[in-house]
Write an enzyme that holds these catalytic residues in place. Sequence first.
Site, PDB file in Angstrom:
ATOM      1  CG  ASP A 178      -1.785   1.197   1.288  1.00 29.65           C
ATOM      2  OD1 ASP A 178      -2.672   1.355   0.660  1.00 29.65           O
ATOM      3  OD2 ASP A 178      -1.507   1.969   2.410  1.00 29.65           O
ATOM      4  CB  ILE A 179       1.451   3.865  -2.113  1.00 23.24           C
ATOM      5  CG1 ILE A 179       2.145   3.082  -3.258  1.00 23.24           C
ATOM      6  CG2 ILE A 179       2.158   5.496  -2.284  1.00 23.24           C
ATOM      7  CD1 ILE A 179       3.502   2.869  -2.772  1.00 23.24           C
ATOM      8  CG  HIS A 231       5.067  17.360 -16.258  1.00 23.22           C
ATOM      9  ND1 HIS A 231       4.846  18.617 -15.795  1.00 23.22           N
ATOM     10  CD2 HIS A 231       3.772  16.982 -16.879  1.00 23.22           C
ATOM     11  CE1 HIS A 231       3.691  19.082 -15.807  1.00 23.22           C
ATOM     12  NE2 HIS A 231       2.947  18.058 -16.460  1.00 23.22           N
ATOM     13  CG  ASP A 234      -0.443  19.986 -15.118  1.00 21.97           C
ATOM     14  OD1 ASP A 234       0.197  19.188 -15.486  1.00 21.97           O
ATOM     15  OD2 ASP A 234      -0.931  20.696 -15.903  1.00 21.97           O
ATOM     16  CD  GLU A 270       3.477  18.339 -20.008  1.00 21.54           C
ATOM     17  OE1 GLU A 270       2.644  17.569 -20.429  1.00 21.54           O
ATOM     18  OE2 GLU A 270       3.470  19.211 -19.446  1.00 21.54           O
ATOM     19  CD  GLU A 271       2.482  22.040 -18.174  1.00 15.56           C
ATOM     20  OE1 GLU A 271       1.695  22.061 -18.985  1.00 15.56           O
ATOM     21  OE2 GLU A 271       1.691  21.496 -16.909  1.00 15.56           O
ATOM     22  CG  ASP A 298       0.726  15.515 -16.825  1.00 16.73           C
ATOM     23  OD1 ASP A 298       0.366  15.943 -15.868  1.00 16.73           O
ATOM     24  OD2 ASP A 298       1.041  15.928 -18.225  1.00 16.73           O
ATOM     25  CG  HIS A 334      -2.099  24.558 -17.740  1.00 14.10           C
ATOM     26  ND1 HIS A 334      -1.948  24.550 -18.942  1.00 14.10           N
ATOM     27  CD2 HIS A 334      -1.654  23.440 -16.985  1.00 14.10           C
ATOM     28  CE1 HIS A 334      -1.307  23.275 -19.181  1.00 14.10           C
ATOM     29  NE2 HIS A 334      -0.807  22.705 -18.218  1.00 14.10           N
ATOM     30  CG  ASP A 363      -2.999   2.436  -2.921  1.00 13.26           C
ATOM     31  OD1 ASP A 363      -1.601   2.659  -2.517  1.00 13.26           O
ATOM     32  OD2 ASP A 363      -3.761   2.519  -2.230  1.00 13.26           O
TER      33      ASP A 363
HETATM   34  N1  TRP Z   1       0.093  18.541 -18.853  1.00 14.43           N
HETATM   35  C1  TRP Z   1      -0.901  17.967 -19.943  1.00 14.43           C
HETATM   36  C2  TRP Z   1      -1.298  19.422 -20.647  1.00 14.43           C
HETATM   37  O1  TRP Z   1      -0.905  20.574 -20.234  1.00 14.43           O
HETATM   38  C3  TRP Z   1      -2.165  17.611 -18.989  1.00 14.43           C
HETATM   39  C4  TRP Z   1      -2.952  16.940 -20.007  1.00 14.43           C
HETATM   40  C5  TRP Z   1      -3.914  17.236 -20.726  1.00 14.43           C
HETATM   41  C6  TRP Z   1      -2.837  15.283 -20.124  1.00 14.43           C
HETATM   42  N2  TRP Z   1      -4.472  16.189 -21.345  1.00 14.43           N
HETATM   43  C7  TRP Z   1      -3.831  15.246 -20.954  1.00 14.43           C
HETATM   44  C8  TRP Z   1      -2.168  14.422 -19.560  1.00 14.43           C
HETATM   45  C9  TRP Z   1      -4.046  13.742 -21.231  1.00 14.43           C
HETATM   46  C10 TRP Z   1      -2.024  13.268 -20.033  1.00 14.43           C
HETATM   47  C11 TRP Z   1      -3.046  12.815 -20.649  1.00 14.43           C
HETATM   48  O2  TRP Z   1      -1.618  19.282 -21.868  1.00 14.43           O
HETATM   49 ZN    ZN Z   2       0.761  18.165 -16.958  1.00 11.88          ZN
END
Ligand code: TRP
Ligand code: ZN
Length: 433
Positions: free
Chosen positions: A39-40, A121, A133, A167-168, A196, A282, A301
């Site tokens: 278990d986490i 990310h 996020d 990532e963003e 994510d 966002h 989990d």
């Molecule tokens: N970080 C992603 C983004 O800003 C968030 C996201 C949107 C996402 N749609 C997704 C992450 C689908 C995983 C799968 O776009």
């Molecule tokens: Zn994201």
Amino acid sequence: MKLSVRLAALAGSSALVLGALAGAAPATAAPAGATAAPDIPVANVKQHLTDLQSIATANGGNRGHGRPGYKASIDFVKAKLDAAGYTTTVQQFTYNGSTGYNLIADWPGGDPNQVVMAGSHLDSVSSGPGINDNGSGSAAILETALAVARSGYQPSKHLRFGWWGAEELGLVGSKYYVNNLATTERAKLKGYLNFDMIGSPNPGYFVYDDDPAIEATFKNYFAGIGVPTEIETEGDGRSDHASFKNVGIPVGGLFTGASRVKTSAQVSKWGGTATAFDRCYHSSCDTTANINDTALDRNSDAIAHAIWTLSGTSTPPTGTVFENTADVSIPDNGAAVTSSVTVSGVAGNAPAALAVGVDIVHPYRGDLVVDLVAPDGTVYNLHNRSGGSADNIQQTYTVNASSEVANGVWKLRAQDVASADVGYVNGFKLTFP
Ligand code: TRP
Ligand code: ZN
Ligand code: CA
């Protein structure tokens, strides 16, 4: 806060599949040779989020690429992993005139030619602290990595974790990592799992529709706790798994929804409201208040379950049994009924000599058609009205199931196609050779 669903020989399997309350199912021990994921503790995951929030607050309110809050986030995660015994590497890249960082953590041991990797990310947008996020994915894989260390887990495959920068700004860090991996190193990556946004405040439970074995592993976990899932459709390719998928690495992942609005059907399924999955997506309100603890807990989990399952032994110990002993009555000359067992914790495909144990009590076996239905719906006929007026079907059939993914819900389907005699399924079991 989770049930053991691994290699489970559960009388309650059919109930689990039907979505019974998680607490109603018996917890079962994994057989010798398999190690169940722990278990986490969600409290630990939440503490990491609190720490990431503090980092943002102390650094102008965000953890964005090129900002001090990003580098502080990297240092924070790295220190925990180093203390736990991971081999960490910080990879630098430049984007938009600023230095970006990826953090890679290897757990010593396992087959170096077979690597299972989980990644998230770590950067936020510049407009907020990025706690859902993607503090959520980052914290959950951090705690999973720490759980690996705490339990002294020595999987047969090598485990690696990654935290991506920028990532963003277009999956920049993960692309950089993949582009700088030699072809031989890429070939060793047997699976990349991406997380994510896994704690959305109005959550859905979405599984990426990519590699079938990874997908089945996640779906199994959620089936085992009675939580329905859907395929992720809010933007395939919108997170770091795309960088891996683009070079042919099998990928999968989990997601609880971003700015898309939850439908009324999804509200019926998961609760919550018919508003955005994450109304703070966002924006500056993506703080520690923007997390659904239940979603964070279940997904954490599920991550541990997948990491343990996919990195462990590829075949269960000989004689491993998955069984359902709940009675299912077979209506006279009526509709087909099913008894289900959930296979989990098995990497890859089912065996060529899968032993299917059928125990049907019925006074006229010539009335019955009995099939094995694989998780993907493939039907294997076991019995087709043979035996005339003899009683019962109590025998073991050997099925070549080697073209089926092992993990998932297997069904015994029985139908009575002639009137007068009735009976019931007394038991259904799958035994691995
Ligand atoms: N970080 C992603 C983004 O800003 C968030 C996201 C949107 C996402 N749609 C997704 C992450 C689908 C995983 C799968 O776009
Ligand atoms: Zn994201
Ligand atoms: Ca009948």
